[in-house]
Write a protein that holds these residues in place. Structure first.
Motif, short mmCIF file in Angstrom:
data_model
loop_
_atom_site.label_atom_id
_atom_site.label_comp_id
_atom_site.label_asym_id
_atom_site.label_seq_id
_atom_site.Cartn_x
_atom_site.Cartn_y
_atom_site.Cartn_z
N ASP A 1 -2.37 40.15 -40.63
CA ASP A 1 -2.15 41.47 -40.04
C ASP A 1 -3.39 41.96 -39.31
O ASP A 1 -4.51 41.54 -39.61
CB ASP A 1 -1.77 42.50 -41.11
CG ASP A 1 -2.84 42.65 -42.18
OD1 ASP A 1 -3.71 43.52 -42.03
OD2 ASP A 1 -2.83 41.87 -43.15
N CYS A 2 -3.16 42.81 -38.34
CA CYS A 2 -4.24 43.51 -37.65
C CYS A 2 -3.88 44.98 -37.76
O CYS A 2 -3.05 45.48 -36.98
CB CYS A 2 -4.35 43.06 -36.20
SG CYS A 2 -5.85 43.64 -35.36
N SER A 3 -4.46 45.65 -38.76
CA SER A 3 -4.09 47.00 -39.12
C SER A 3 -2.60 47.04 -39.46
O SER A 3 -2.04 46.05 -39.91
CB SER A 3 -4.45 47.96 -37.98
OG SER A 3 -4.22 49.29 -38.36
N VAL A 4 -1.95 48.18 -39.22
CA VAL A 4 -0.51 48.28 -39.48
C VAL A 4 0.30 47.97 -38.22
O VAL A 4 1.52 47.88 -38.27
CB VAL A 4 -0.14 49.68 -40.02
CG1 VAL A 4 -0.79 49.92 -41.36
CG2 VAL A 4 -0.54 50.77 -39.02
N ALA A 5 -0.41 47.81 -37.11
CA ALA A 5 0.26 47.62 -35.83
C ALA A 5 0.90 46.24 -35.69
O ALA A 5 1.96 46.10 -35.08
CB ALA A 5 -0.72 47.88 -34.69
N TYR A 6 0.22 45.22 -36.21
CA TYR A 6 0.72 43.85 -36.08
C TYR A 6 0.69 43.16 -37.45
O TYR A 6 -0.38 43.04 -38.05
CB TYR A 6 -0.15 43.07 -35.09
CG TYR A 6 -0.20 43.69 -33.71
CD1 TYR A 6 0.80 43.41 -32.78
CD2 TYR A 6 -1.23 44.56 -33.37
CE1 TYR A 6 0.76 43.99 -31.51
CE2 TYR A 6 -1.26 45.14 -32.11
CZ TYR A 6 -0.27 44.85 -31.19
OH TYR A 6 -0.30 45.44 -29.94
N GLN A 7 1.86 42.71 -37.90
CA GLN A 7 1.96 42.09 -39.21
C GLN A 7 2.88 40.87 -39.18
O GLN A 7 3.95 40.91 -38.57
CB GLN A 7 2.47 43.10 -40.24
CG GLN A 7 1.57 44.32 -40.39
CD GLN A 7 1.92 45.17 -41.58
OE1 GLN A 7 2.44 44.68 -42.57
NE2 GLN A 7 1.65 46.46 -41.49
N ARG A 8 2.45 39.80 -39.86
CA ARG A 8 3.25 38.58 -39.94
C ARG A 8 4.58 38.84 -40.66
O ARG A 8 5.56 38.13 -40.44
CB ARG A 8 2.49 37.50 -40.68
CG ARG A 8 1.43 36.79 -39.88
CD ARG A 8 2.01 35.92 -38.80
NE ARG A 8 0.97 35.18 -38.10
CZ ARG A 8 1.06 34.79 -36.84
NH1 ARG A 8 2.14 35.10 -36.14
NH2 ARG A 8 0.08 34.13 -36.27
#
Length: 203
Positions: A168-175
């Protein structure tokens, strides 16, 4: 005489009730914010007195090392504990270490035991303009922390060979959101930039 004894007993009982009530209130206040209503564990931690290396990372004096909950140990410890039990590295205020060209101040092991990796927190305010890369720009665009999945849980360095994926990259991008193509493409690109760094080091 008997009346005086009753008065004394009454006063003592009142004091006991007030004390017990106060303890209950304090215990309740200490439990606030905890979903199950119980007191949050006082995890053992150690403040480094000299520069040390943990998880293959050199950290300065004054770094806070936090460990797993321990039955016999709570709060600040006088000696450094077993690195295998380490759950967090927090550098002194204003201090950072280089992690893939990005100044970071905290690394925390994933709380989910099924996920082998850690979260990295960056201080982009300390990143010089001329040191910015595609990787750092993508990470900064998330405005948050980076979740890193690794092969070797004992290595928390920026090691492209050890980094398996970005969760994940913060809450913006998540697997987790596999059906969201945009999120998956962004994270794939982040992983690609990490692998490029490894290739550049080999040249």
């Amino acid at each position: 005489m008997r009346k005086r004894n009753y008065i004394i007993i009454g006063v003592l009982s009142l004091i006991a009730i007030l004390v017990i009530g106060g303890l209950i209130v304090l215990d309740g206040l200490s439990s606030m914010g905890n979903p199950n209503g119980s007191r949050a564990p006082d995890y053992p931690y150690f403040i480094t007195t000299v520069p040390v290396t943990v998880k293959n990372i050199g950290v300065p004096k004054g770094t806070k090392l936090t460990y797993e909950e321990h039955f016999f140990k709570e709060g600040r410890q006088e000696k450094i504990m077993n690195e295998k039990k380490l759950t967090g590295i927090e550098l002194p205020k204003g201090k950072t270490i280089d992690w893939g060209g990005v100044p970071v101040y905290m690394i925390t092991k994933f709380s989910n035991p099924e996920m082998k990796g850690f979260t990295v927190n960056a201080d982009f305010g300390q990143l010089s303009e001329y040191k910015k890369t595609k990787f750092s720009e993508m990470w900064q665009s998330c405005s948050g922390e980076l979740g890193v999945l690794v092969n070797d849980a004992d290595d928390w360095t920026f090691n492209p060979k050890n980094i398996a994926d970005i969760s994940d990259c913060s809450v913006a991008y998540q697997r987790f959101f596999k059906e969201d193509a945009e999120q998956q493409r962004f994270l794939d690109k982040l992983v690609s930039e990490i692998k490029k760094k490894d290739q550049n080091q080999m040249k």
